[in-house]
Design an enzyme around this catalytic site. Structure first.
Site, PDB file in Angstrom:
ATOM      1  CG  HIS A 603      44.350  47.445  34.022  1.00  0.00           C
ATOM      2  ND1 HIS A 603      45.019  46.678  33.087  1.00  0.00           N
ATOM      3  CD2 HIS A 603      44.375  46.724  35.180  1.00  0.00           C
ATOM      4  CE1 HIS A 603      45.454  45.553  33.653  1.00  0.00           C
ATOM      5  NE2 HIS A 603      45.068  45.559  34.925  1.00  0.00           N
ATOM      6  CG  HIS A 607      39.949  46.280  36.554  1.00  0.00           C
ATOM      7  ND1 HIS A 607      39.830  44.939  36.866  1.00  0.00           N
ATOM      8  CD2 HIS A 607      41.049  46.736  37.238  1.00  0.00           C
ATOM      9  CE1 HIS A 607      40.812  44.585  37.699  1.00  0.00           C
ATOM     10  NE2 HIS A 607      41.557  45.669  37.936  1.00  0.00           N
ATOM     11  CG  ASP A 644      44.391  49.059  38.237  1.00  0.00           C
ATOM     12  OD1 ASP A 644      45.599  49.078  38.531  1.00  0.00           O
ATOM     13  OD2 ASP A 644      43.753  48.006  38.048  1.00  0.00           O
TER      14      ASP A 644
END
EC number: 3.1.4.35
Length: 865
Positions: A603, A607, A644
């Site tokens: 993450h 990503h 994220d």
């Protein structure tokens, strides 16, 4: 039956009673005289009780009332004999249906308050007493007196009239009434309520003179202490008589009839005194005078009892109103300690009739001193200056008593400072102006909620007589009321100090955010480098292959991923439509990349970039762009890149179980809320405001969509909402014109892009699966080490061989149906579904192969054994 038997007497009794009652009705003079001589306090109270009627209220009218009366005895008997039933309510809800004074009122200036103005009710005038000596008319006079008692509560006026009635019976020259009072030390004394009432004297004349008598001293004090009457023929021959009053007034006292006035508990509440019998019996009071005086004083006792109850209720009501106002004040004003203490001091001065009020605030850093002092005097009530503590007033404030109370943590009540020998400074002739002007003093500590720490001291100086303006001591009621006052003072001080602490914390937070936003922003050199490259040439989307669902970023550098992002914004017409400056866009992209942690295996920025690339491919190659508005496209791309931000490599479950501070900020979707907050911080940081070209409404709409999209990446929310989406697709009822369905679709699209790694070509999918497993296993190791719990199989490094079967389960439970539904919305998104199915086959084959290997291994082991 015999004459002396009980039965015979009982048979003739009703006739005798009727005869006696008829005779008494015909001889009213005898009846009155007998009642005055023989009636006891219990008989008088019973006489009143018989005339107190309760009027039943019956909604059914007269008929219903009659029915209820006729069956009341039956109901009561049934209630008594029944099993335990519903408890009777002490106060019925219907009690509040009666017209009452409003709880909240407005004053003349329109300010809302709990404190009502004094109600001025018109009362029936007192019936003038008749002074004729006709005993036949005494019953009528008594009834007139009873009528006045039942309709008036003014102790002074009623007792004045009672004395005038008594004068018609015993013919004394002067009458006085003294009431029992208590000082702050609970020592009793007597205060004259009426003094030297004479025939023809007015109420004002009799009530103006106020004399204080000591308990158990003098004739009046002796009667009050013992509760027994005194009939003295010659006052100067009695050693208890104090001739000072005669010397002051110039009046010669000879005979005295002094009697206690008692309440229903037989406690002395006052003393009545008649002086100098005017006629008959040599100027002395007779036994008949004593009986007549005692009979009328029984009414005085009733008057005092009723009036004291009424005055107590008024006082309690006033107190409650003031305390409610203080509570309201505390909640209204929390920003300034000076303002709230100024208002509290003004309330104390006006209610308690004191000359000065000073509130000392204890210094938290140095408990031996005060950090601030708020002083107010009664003359300042109308002015209410903005600054209470002035340098020129410093010599008018005495700190020594407050320091003593702070150290002892106990209240201090000094009736007369000049006579108090406990404190050395009161005995020194220092010439201090402040010390000389203090007569009575009441000082109380202000404690915090735990009652074990003094946070301030409230000091009152010189309680004033309401009418005369003379200084008098503080009593026990003042102590109790100030104790209640300082509770609210403490609440006000603590609330304000907490508010000031929060304001300081917020100021520190703003400075911290400013520093963080500076460090969170990309470096100027890096921004200029990207801006230069973007200005020179940015390859096309086809060249960069960012419209392909099979796109891979493994061969790209971080700078190239930033160029790809610029191309996405450009090809979606976001730069042109929303007037984005290239420098700002470059800085924002690099700032977003900077705020992803590099020590997180999966993450991270890559990503986020891949999620945004899948969103771009779905919009372009998947033909979803023409189904959405420009604002929705802008919000989705920003959300994909930011969804994220600041990911720590752990999921929401770990955040909650580890009791991380983030878990205290949000009740659900903890990390997703944090990602959105980070996104908002970057968007608002100087030099990163790519949304500055939007109108206010467009800006609000965009942020709303961004937040919804980022929160949608929480798989718990996805699982909760997907059923509705799948059902709409299955029934062919999906309609993007419906706002709710549009919002639902954007959430599903966001999740599809977030999970798009499962749709990549097999080599890419395998590599990404390894990154995901690495991150999950790191979390499992932390759970085992830090939380002392056994991690789930997905996070358990020891269950690594189960990855293929877990991947199959993940695809079946989470992914496959989502991509099937997305393909129904746009057939051009089929590559996502196709890639997901192919990867499932690969993972299924690996799972079966591992299962065979495991079975073969177990068989070989069994053969060797």
């Amino acid at each position: 039956m015999e004459r002396g038997s009980p039965g015979a007497g009982a048979a003739r009794l009703p006739r005798d009673q009727d005869s006696v009652e008829a005779w008494l009705d015909d001889h009213r003079d005898f009846t009155f005289s007998y009642f005055v001589k023989k009636a006891t306090r219990e008989m008088v109270n019973a006489w009143f009780a018989e005339r107190v009627h309760t009027i039943p209220v019956c909604k059914e009218g007269i008929r219903g009332h009659a029915e209820s009366c006729s069956c009341s005895s039956q109901q009561s008997s049934r209630a008594d004999s029944s099993a335990p039933g519903t408890p009777t309510r002490k106060i019925s809800a219907s009690e509040f249906d009666r017209p009452l004074r409003p709880i909240v009122v407005k004053d003349s200036e329109g300010t809302v308050s709990f404190l009502a103005d004094s109600e001025k009710k018109e009362q029936m005038p007192l019936t003038p007493p008749r002074f004729d000596n006709d005993e036949g008319d005494q019953c009528s006079r008594l009834l007139e007196l009873v009528k006045d008692i039942s309709s008036h509560l003014d102790v002074t006026a009623l007792c004045h009239k009672i004395f005038l009635h008594i004068h018609g019976l015993i013919s004394a020259d002067r009458y006085s009434l003294f009431l029992v009072c208590e000082d702050s030390s609970n020592d009793k004394f007597l205060i004259s309520r009426l003094f030297d009432v004479a025939e023809g004297s007015t109420l004002e004349e009799a009530s103006n003179n106020c004399i204080r008598l000591e308990w158990n001293k003098g004739i009046v004090g002796h009667v009050a202490a013992l509760g027994e009457p005194l009939n003295i023929k010659d006052a100067y021959e009695d050693p208890r008589f104090n001739a000072e009053v005669d010397q002051i007034t110039g009046y010669k006292t000879q005979s005295i009839l002094c009697m206690p006035i008692k309440n229903h508990r037989e406690e002395v509440v006052g003393v009545a005194q008649a002086i100098n019998k005017k006629s008959g019996n040599g100027g002395t009071f007779t036994e008949k005078d004593e009986k007549d005086f005692a009979a009328y004083l029984a009414f005085c006792g009733i008057v005092l009892h009723n009036a004291q109850l009424y005055e107590t209720s008024l006082l309690e009501n006033k107190r409650n109103q003031v305390l409610l106002d203080l509570a309201s004040l505390i909640f209204e004003e929390q920003q300034s300690l000076e303002v709230i203490l100024k208002k509290i001091a003004a309330t104390i001065i006006s209610f308690m009739q004191v000359q000065k009020c000073t509130i000392f605030i204890v210094d938290e850093d140095c408990s031996d001193s005060f950090s601030s002092v708020f002083h107010m005097e009664c003359e300042e009530l109308e002015k209410l200056p903005d600054t209470l503590t002035r340098e020129r007033d410093a010599n008018r404030i005495n700190y020594m008593y407050a320091q003593y109370v702070k150290n002892t943590m106990e209240p201090l009540n000094i009736p007369d400072v000049s006579k108090d020998k406990r404190f050395p400074w009161t005995n020194e002739n220092t010439g201090n102006v402040n010390q000389q002007c203090i007569r009575s003093l009441l000082c109380t500590p202000i404690k915090n909620g735990k009652k074990n720490k003094v946070i301030g001291v409230c000091q009152l100086v010189n309680k004033m007589e309401e009418n005369t303006g003379k200084v008098k001591p503080f009593n026990r009621n003042d102590e109790q009321f100030l104790e209640a006052f300082v509770i609210f003072c403490g609440l006000g001080i603590q609330n304000t100090q907490m508010y000031e602490a929060v304001e300081r914390a917020m100021a520190k937070q703003m400075v911290t955010l400013e520093v963080l936003s500076y460090h969170a922003s990309a470096a100027e050199e890096e921004t200029k480098e990207l801006q230069s490259l973007a200005a020179a040439v940015v390859p096309s989307a086809q060249t960069l292959k960012i419209t392909d669902f099979s796109f891979s970023d493994f061969e790209l550098s971080d700078l190239e991923t930033a160029l790809c992002t610029i191309r996405m914004f450009t090809d979606l017409n976001l730069v042109q439509n929303f007037q984005m400056k290239h420098e700002v866009l470059c800085r924002w992209i690099l700032s977003v990349k900077k705020n992803y942690r590099k020590n997180v295996a999966y993450h991270n920025w890559r990503h986020a970039f891949n999620t945004a690339q899948c969103m771009f491919a779905a919009l372009k190659a998947g033909k979803i762009q023409n189904k959405l508005t420009d604002l929705e496209i802008l919000a989705l791309l920003i959300a994909a890149l930011s969804h994220d931000l600041d990911h720590r490599g752990v999921n929401n479950s770990y955040i909650q179980r580890s009791e991380h501070p983030l878990a205290q900020l949000y009740c659900h979707s903890i990390m997703e809320h944090h990602h959105f907050d980070q996104c908002l911080m970057i968007l608002n940081s100087p030099g990163n405001q790519i949304l500055s070209g939007l109108s206010i409404e467009e800006y609000k709409t965009t942020l709303k969509i961004i937040k919804q999209a980022i929160l949608a990446t929480d798989l718990a929310l996805y699982i909760k909402r997907r059923g509705e989406f799948f059902e709409l697709i299955r029934k062919n009822q999906f309609n993007l014109e419906d706002p709710h369905q549009k919002e639902l679709f954007l959430a599903m699209l966001m999740t599809a892009c977030d999970l798009s790694a499962i749709t990549k070509p097999w080599p890419i999918q395998q590599r990404i699966a390894e990154l995901v497993a690495t991150e999950f296993f790191d979390q499992g190791d932390r759970e085992r080490k830090e939380l002392n719990i056994e991690p789930a199989d997905l996070m358990n490094r020891e269950k690594k061989n189960k990855i293929p079967s877990m991947q199959v389960g993940f695809i079946d439970a989470i992914c496959l149906q989502l991509y099937e539904a997305l393909t129904h919305v746009s057939e051009d998104c089929f590559p996502l579904l196709d890639g997901c199915r192919k990867n499932r086959q690969k993972w299924q084959a690996l799972a079966e192969q591992q299962e065979k290997t495991l079975i073969n291994g177990e068989s070989s082991q069994a053969k060797r054994n």
